[in-house]
Design an enzyme around this catalytic site. Structure first.
Site, short mmCIF file in Angstrom:
data_model
loop_
_atom_site.label_atom_id
_atom_site.label_comp_id
_atom_site.label_asym_id
_atom_site.label_seq_id
_atom_site.Cartn_x
_atom_site.Cartn_y
_atom_site.Cartn_z
N GLY A 247 0.81 -1.21 0.00
CA GLY A 247 0.00 0.00 0.00
C GLY A 247 0.84 1.26 0.00
O GLY A 247 0.45 2.28 -0.58
N ARG A 248 2.01 1.17 0.64
CA ARG A 248 2.89 2.35 0.69
C ARG A 248 3.42 2.72 -0.69
O ARG A 248 3.68 3.90 -0.96
CB ARG A 248 4.03 2.08 1.67
CG ARG A 248 3.56 2.14 3.10
CD ARG A 248 4.53 1.53 4.09
NE ARG A 248 3.93 1.58 5.43
CZ ARG A 248 4.31 0.82 6.44
NH1 ARG A 248 5.28 -0.06 6.28
NH2 ARG A 248 3.71 0.92 7.62
N TYR A 367 -1.54 8.95 6.13
CA TYR A 367 -2.20 7.64 6.06
C TYR A 367 -1.30 6.54 5.49
O TYR A 367 -0.27 6.81 4.89
CB TYR A 367 -3.54 7.70 5.36
CG TYR A 367 -3.69 8.16 3.94
CD1 TYR A 367 -2.63 8.33 3.07
CD2 TYR A 367 -4.98 8.44 3.46
CE1 TYR A 367 -2.83 8.75 1.76
CE2 TYR A 367 -5.19 8.86 2.15
CZ TYR A 367 -4.11 9.01 1.31
OH TYR A 367 -4.32 9.41 0.02
N GLU A 368 -1.72 5.32 5.77
CA GLU A 368 -0.94 4.09 5.47
C GLU A 368 0.46 4.17 6.07
O GLU A 368 1.45 3.75 5.46
CB GLU A 368 -0.92 3.82 3.97
CG GLU A 368 -2.32 3.46 3.48
CD GLU A 368 -2.34 2.78 2.13
OE1 GLU A 368 -1.39 2.04 1.82
OE2 GLU A 368 -3.32 3.00 1.40
N GLY A 369 0.53 4.72 7.28
CA GLY A 369 1.79 4.85 8.00
C GLY A 369 2.32 6.26 7.91
O GLY A 369 2.68 6.72 6.83
#
Length: 384
Positions: A247-248, A367-369
């Protein structure tokens, strides 16, 4: 080392660029102002095969490589990040997670329509439910519970900041089954939105990506069949972390696109705007801004491509993906701010788009870390 793109990749890039300019650009300011979900645009993504780009064709996907996905994400994000984040979640988190860790029954039932983006003629996308009111970056402390009742689980809790929250038909939900086991007591479940006990909260009024439908999702005694658990008992946290690695790359590509879009607008404006008797791009102050924008964007692009290449070749891409997201999101924030500066007063009004891109850029650092989490991932890996 070959930096050239294949003919197929160039075709994907061109198709994504045309879609962004022809289908996303008209009405993008109005959708942002009214927080309107880009339904027509997302349905067109399904028609283009962009909602299951990397999924195997046997499960309804396009079977493309990750670099093609990055190229498409960049082009669409140049224009409308609210469209691209829907595409990112469905591709990177939902379809990829199900394809790699779901069983054959789950793939046939859920992955195939998700990769196609449609079921019975209606839009069919997914959402990834990990964050909670008290479990953001610290995802190990899940308060959402899934109590084992033999042939099913009973799900209770609340998830926050869910992209595709109201639009999705399917949720991938992380929940705590055995708190005594900590992260090893977390499981991942496939939950359908229309099941009794599932409720969608109000849409968040956000600074950026305002067209994207971000909601809290609540579960009250939701019965989840045992066959809807993904993987072995206790695999949920590992599932989430492995899925987020990919996802990153998607969010890095989104940040890259936002930065590229702002840079292209600033470059074009600098050739039109006159100041002190000449186009402002002839002034060294503006040239230096443009030069640094182009340099930072290119380094972000190369990191995105490297992470995508490593993923496609079965290598460990954890560190590179974190680096790509960290650098690309910081680049997006810096470039969009400078693009507003190049535009001067015009950059502060909606008509010229750069103020919207600046607002959209900020979420890519979160988002997503968050950027801080990316530094932790990178730091742990390089000091091993």
């Amino acid at each position: 080392m070959d930096f050239s793109l294949s003919e197929e990749q160039l075709m994907i890039q061109k198709a994504a660029r045309e879609f962004a300019q022809q289908d996303c650009l008209p009405g993008v300011i109005e959708r942002d102002e009214k927080q309107k979900f880009p339904l027509e645009q997302v349905e067109k993504l399904a028609d283009l095969g962009f909602l299951g780009m990397m999924t195997d064709p046997q499960f309804g996907g396009a079977g493309m490589d990750t670099i093609s996905y990055v190229l498409a994400m960049e082009e669409i994000s140049k224009v409308d990040a609210s469209v691209s984040v829907c595409m990112s979640v469905n591709n990177s988190l939902v379809c990829w997670g199900l394809e790699h860790y779901g069983n054959e029954t789950q793939k046939n039932k859920y992955l195939t329509p998700l990769a196609q983006g449609k079921k019975e003629g209606q839009l069919y996308v997914g959402a990834f439910l990990l964050s909670e009111p008290e479990a953001g970056s610290d995802a190990t402390h899940q308060h959402t519970s899934a109590i084992d009742h033999g042939d099913h689980y009973v799900l209770n809790g609340v998830k926050n900041w869910i992209t595709n929250g109201s639009t999705a038909s399917v949720y991938l939900v992380m929940a705590q089954t055995d708190a005594n086991k900590g992260s090893k007591g977390i499981n991942a479940f496939i939950v359908e939105k229309n099941w009794p006990g599932v409720s969608v909260g109000v849409k968040e009024n956000k600074m950026g990506i305002r067209g994207s439908d971000t909601h809290a999702i609540s579960f009250s005694d939701v019965k989840v069949p045992k066959e809807n658990r993904i993987g072995a008992d206790g695999f949920g946290f590992s599932f989430a972390m492995k899925t987020l690695n990919g996802g990153r790359i998607g969010i890095a590509a989104q940040a890259l696109g936002i930065a590229s879009g702002a840079y292209e607008l600033a470059l074009a404006y600098s050739k039109q705007r006159q100041s002190f008797g000449k186009p402002i791009h002839e002034h060294q102050a503006i040239q230096f801004k443009l030069a640094e924008m182009a340099t930072r964007i290119q380094t972000a692009r190369l990191l995105c491509y490297q992470a995508a290449w490593e993923k496609d070749h079965g290598l460990d891409y954890t560190t590179t993906a974190a680096m790509a997201k960290l650098h690309a999101s910081d680049t997006a924030m810096w470039v969009t701010t400078e693009a507003v500066q190049v535009h001067g007063g015009y950059g502060f009004v909606k008509e010229f788009h750069v103020e919207r891109l600046m607002r959209d850029a900020k979420i890519t650092q979160i988002y997503e870390g968050t950027s801080e989490i990316q530094k932790m991932v990178i730091g742990r890996n390089i000091t091993r």
